[in-house]
Scaffold this motif. Structure first.
Motif, PDB file in Angstrom:
ATOM      1  N   GLU A   1      23.598  58.341   7.896  1.00 37.35           N
ATOM      2  CA  GLU A   1      24.083  59.391   7.011  1.00 37.35           C
ATOM      3  C   GLU A   1      24.855  60.473   7.761  1.00 37.35           C
ATOM      4  N   LEU A   2      24.332  60.924   8.878  1.00 38.43           N
ATOM      5  CA  LEU A   2      24.902  62.059   9.593  1.00 38.43           C
ATOM      6  C   LEU A   2      25.929  61.664  10.644  1.00 38.43           C
ATOM      7  N   GLY A   3      25.878  60.415  11.067  1.00 36.41           N
ATOM      8  CA  GLY A   3      26.739  59.994  12.156  1.00 36.41           C
ATOM      9  C   GLY A   3      26.072  60.198  13.502  1.00 36.41           C
ATOM     10  N   PRO A   4      26.710  59.736  14.588  1.00 33.25           N
ATOM     11  CA  PRO A   4      26.103  59.823  15.907  1.00 33.25           C
ATOM     12  C   PRO A   4      26.259  61.206  16.533  1.00 33.25           C
ATOM     13  N   GLN A   5      25.332  61.523  17.429  1.00 36.49           N
ATOM     14  CA  GLN A   5      25.449  62.699  18.292  1.00 36.49           C
ATOM     15  C   GLN A   5      25.019  62.283  19.686  1.00 36.49           C
ATOM     16  N   CYS A   6      25.868  62.539  20.673  1.00 35.92           N
ATOM     17  CA  CYS A   6      25.600  62.113  22.043  1.00 35.92           C
ATOM     18  C   CYS A   6      25.604  63.313  22.983  1.00 35.92           C
ATOM     19  N   PHE A   7      24.963  63.132  24.130  1.00 33.72           N
ATOM     20  CA  PHE A   7      24.856  64.219  25.114  1.00 33.72           C
ATOM     21  C   PHE A   7      26.201  64.524  25.750  1.00 33.72           C
ATOM     22  N   THR A   8      26.921  63.484  26.168  1.00 34.23           N
ATOM     23  CA  THR A   8      28.223  63.687  26.811  1.00 34.23           C
ATOM     24  C   THR A   8      29.274  62.855  26.070  1.00 34.23           C
ATOM     25  N   VAL A   9      29.715  61.747  26.665  1.00 34.44           N
ATOM     26  CA  VAL A   9      30.735  60.927  26.003  1.00 34.44           C
ATOM     27  C   VAL A   9      30.139  60.220  24.789  1.00 34.44           C
ATOM     28  N   GLY A  10      31.000  59.872  23.848  1.00 32.19           N
ATOM     29  CA  GLY A  10      30.564  59.231  22.617  1.00 32.19           C
ATOM     30  C   GLY A  10      30.604  57.722  22.708  1.00 32.19           C
ATOM     31  N   GLN A  11      30.409  57.081  21.568  1.00 28.68           N
ATOM     32  CA  GLN A  11      30.281  55.631  21.522  1.00 28.68           C
ATOM     33  C   GLN A  11      31.590  54.895  21.752  1.00 28.68           C
ATOM     34  N   GLU A  12      32.692  55.626  21.882  1.00 32.13           N
ATOM     35  CA  GLU A  12      33.943  54.971  22.252  1.00 32.13           C
ATOM     36  C   GLU A  12      33.945  54.559  23.730  1.00 32.13           C
ATOM     37  N   PHE A  13      32.947  55.017  24.477  1.00 31.63           N
ATOM     38  CA  PHE A  13      32.773  54.640  25.874  1.00 31.63           C
ATOM     39  C   PHE A  13      31.486  53.830  26.022  1.00 31.63           C
ATOM     40  N   PRO A  14      31.419  52.913  27.004  1.00 33.65           N
ATOM     41  CA  PRO A  14      30.253  52.030  27.135  1.00 33.65           C
ATOM     42  C   PRO A  14      29.088  52.661  27.895  1.00 33.65           C
ATOM     43  N   PHE A  15      28.699  53.882  27.506  1.00 34.91           N
ATOM     44  CA  PHE A  15      27.637  54.563  28.241  1.00 34.91           C
ATOM     45  C   PHE A  15      26.293  53.845  28.124  1.00 34.91           C
ATOM     46  N   ALA A  16      26.107  53.027  27.098  1.00 37.56           N
ATOM     47  CA  ALA A  16      24.830  52.340  26.910  1.00 37.56           C
ATOM     48  C   ALA A  16      24.511  51.405  28.067  1.00 37.56           C
ATOM     49  N   GLU A  17      25.525  50.982  28.809  1.00 35.93           N
ATOM     50  CA  GLU A  17      25.299  50.057  29.921  1.00 35.93           C
ATOM     51  C   GLU A  17      25.895  50.538  31.239  1.00 35.93           C
ATOM     52  N   ASP A  18      26.542  51.715  31.242  1.00 33.69           N
ATOM     53  CA  ASP A  18      27.231  52.210  32.429  1.00 33.69           C
ATOM     54  C   ASP A  18      26.667  53.576  32.838  1.00 33.69           C
ATOM     55  N   PRO A  19      25.781  53.623  33.857  1.00 37.91           N
ATOM     56  CA  PRO A  19      25.169  54.894  34.260  1.00 37.91           C
ATOM     57  C   PRO A  19      26.155  55.922  34.793  1.00 37.91           C
ATOM     58  N   SER A  20      27.361  55.502  35.198  1.00 39.00           N
ATOM     59  CA  SER A  20      28.329  56.476  35.696  1.00 39.00           C
ATOM     60  C   SER A  20      28.821  57.398  34.591  1.00 39.00           C
ATOM     61  N   LEU A  21      28.553  57.046  33.343  1.00 38.79           N
ATOM     62  CA  LEU A  21      28.983  57.859  32.209  1.00 38.79           C
ATOM     63  C   LEU A  21      27.881  58.792  31.710  1.00 38.79           C
ATOM     64  N   TRP A  22      26.728  58.766  32.370  1.00 38.89           N
ATOM     65  CA  TRP A  22      25.627  59.627  31.960  1.00 38.89           C
ATOM     66  C   TRP A  22      25.784  61.017  32.577  1.00 38.89           C
ATOM     67  N   GLY A  23      25.132  61.985  31.984  1.00 39.32           N
ATOM     68  CA  GLY A  23      25.091  63.321  32.554  1.00 39.32           C
ATOM     69  C   GLY A  23      23.919  63.462  33.520  1.00 39.32           C
ATOM     70  N   THR A  24      23.591  64.697  33.855  1.00 39.14           N
ATOM     71  CA  THR A  24      22.505  64.987  34.802  1.00 39.14           C
ATOM     72  C   THR A  24      21.587  66.051  34.221  1.00 39.14           C
ATOM     73  N   LEU A  25      20.296  65.854  34.402  1.00 34.69           N
ATOM     74  CA  LEU A  25      19.303  66.900  34.154  1.00 34.69           C
ATOM     75  C   LEU A  25      18.770  67.371  35.494  1.00 34.69           C
ATOM     76  N   ASN A  26      18.883  68.664  35.742  1.00 36.94           N
ATOM     77  CA  ASN A  26      18.342  69.262  36.956  1.00 36.94           C
ATOM     78  C   ASN A  26      16.935  69.775  36.668  1.00 36.94           C
ATOM     79  N   LEU A  27      15.936  69.133  37.257  1.00 35.98           N
ATOM     80  CA  LEU A  27      14.548  69.506  37.011  1.00 35.98           C
ATOM     81  C   LEU A  27      14.238  70.785  37.758  1.00 35.98           C
ATOM     82  N   SER A  28      14.072  71.861  37.016  1.00 36.28           N
ATOM     83  CA  SER A  28      14.000  73.193  37.608  1.00 36.28           C
ATOM     84  C   SER A  28      12.761  73.926  37.148  1.00 36.28           C
ATOM     85  N   LYS A  29      12.197  74.717  38.040  1.00 31.11           N
ATOM     86  CA  LYS A  29      11.108  75.619  37.667  1.00 31.11           C
ATOM     87  C   LYS A  29      11.626  77.039  37.461  1.00 31.11           C
TER      88      LYS A  29
END
Length: 217
Positions: free
Chosen positions: A189-217
């Motif tokens: 109903e609402l459509g997709p929402q992604c963290f960085t690049v959308g579904q037009e890119f193969p992020f589901a199988e390509d880790p180079s397209l992922w973002g980064t979480l910095n684990l911080s205190k």
């Protein structure tokens, strides 16, 4: 007027802070406050943002909250058709190896569905899934260790998930305080929402397209 040839989110590597959370998970769910809200870089492309996402960490593991808003229809979910179901998928690389194009043993993919589990199929479901074209897979886990809760709202639902450290191959916040990360909220109903690049890119199988979480205190 020229057409945009490259999405703005493809031109940069995005990172966001993932803040520490004391007593990160309990019977009530994730102990995450508004300070744990993540940005959604899809806003750079003017995409609709319908989900608030929170993330937190502790030595015990990672926790996430996805608040999907603006729905007028019930979510559609089937445990036999996870990729076609409404819900959320998360990708995590505990080594944040941004220069690889095929997932390795530190890369994880998880599905979170608001429905589809239990005798009446009305309970939430969380599952560790394979990543297409992966060179290696993370170690096998007891899926019962993965925790999920769902609260239905009049205009959507809230998914809460906890991934214990034992379920994440290579999770070591002291030695590896940055992890590769992306997500996709999938909703008919609402459509997709992604963290960085959308579904037009193969992020589901390509880790180079992922973002980064910095684990911080």
């Amino acid at each position: 007027m020229s057409e945009r040839l490259v999405a703005p989110t493809f031109l940069f590597r995005f990172a966001a802070p993932c803040l520490y959370a004391q007593d990160i998970w309990s019977a009530k769910g994730a102990n995450l406050t508004p300070k744990h809200i993540l940005p959604c870089f899809g806003e750079l492309e003017g995409k609709r943002i319908h989900t608030e996402v929170r993330a937190g960490w502790s030595e015990a593991g990672l926790a996430f909250v996805f608040h999907i808003k603006g729905k007028t229809q019930a979510p559609w979910c089937r445990d036999s058709r996870i990729d076609d179901s409404d819900g959320v998928q998360i990708w995590i690389d505990t080594r944040n190896t941004q220069n690889i194009h095929r997932a390795g043993r530190f890369c994880h993919r998880l599905a979170l569905l608001p429905l589809g589990n239990g005798r009446k199929l009305d309970e939430p479901l969380i599952s560790l899934l394979a990543i297409n074209r992966a060179k290696e897979s993370p170690r096998e886990i007891d899926p019962r260790q993965l925790q999920i809760k769902c609260e239905r709202k009049h205009d959507g639902y809230v998914l809460q998930a906890f991934l214990p450290a034992a379920t994440l191959t290579g999770f070591n916040p002291t030695e590896q305080p940055a992890i590769g990360f992306t997500y996709a909220v999938l909703d008919r109903e609402l459509g997709p929402q992604c963290f960085t690049v959308g579904q037009e890119f193969p992020f589901a199988e390509d880790p180079s397209l992922w973002g980064t979480l910095n684990l911080s205190k």
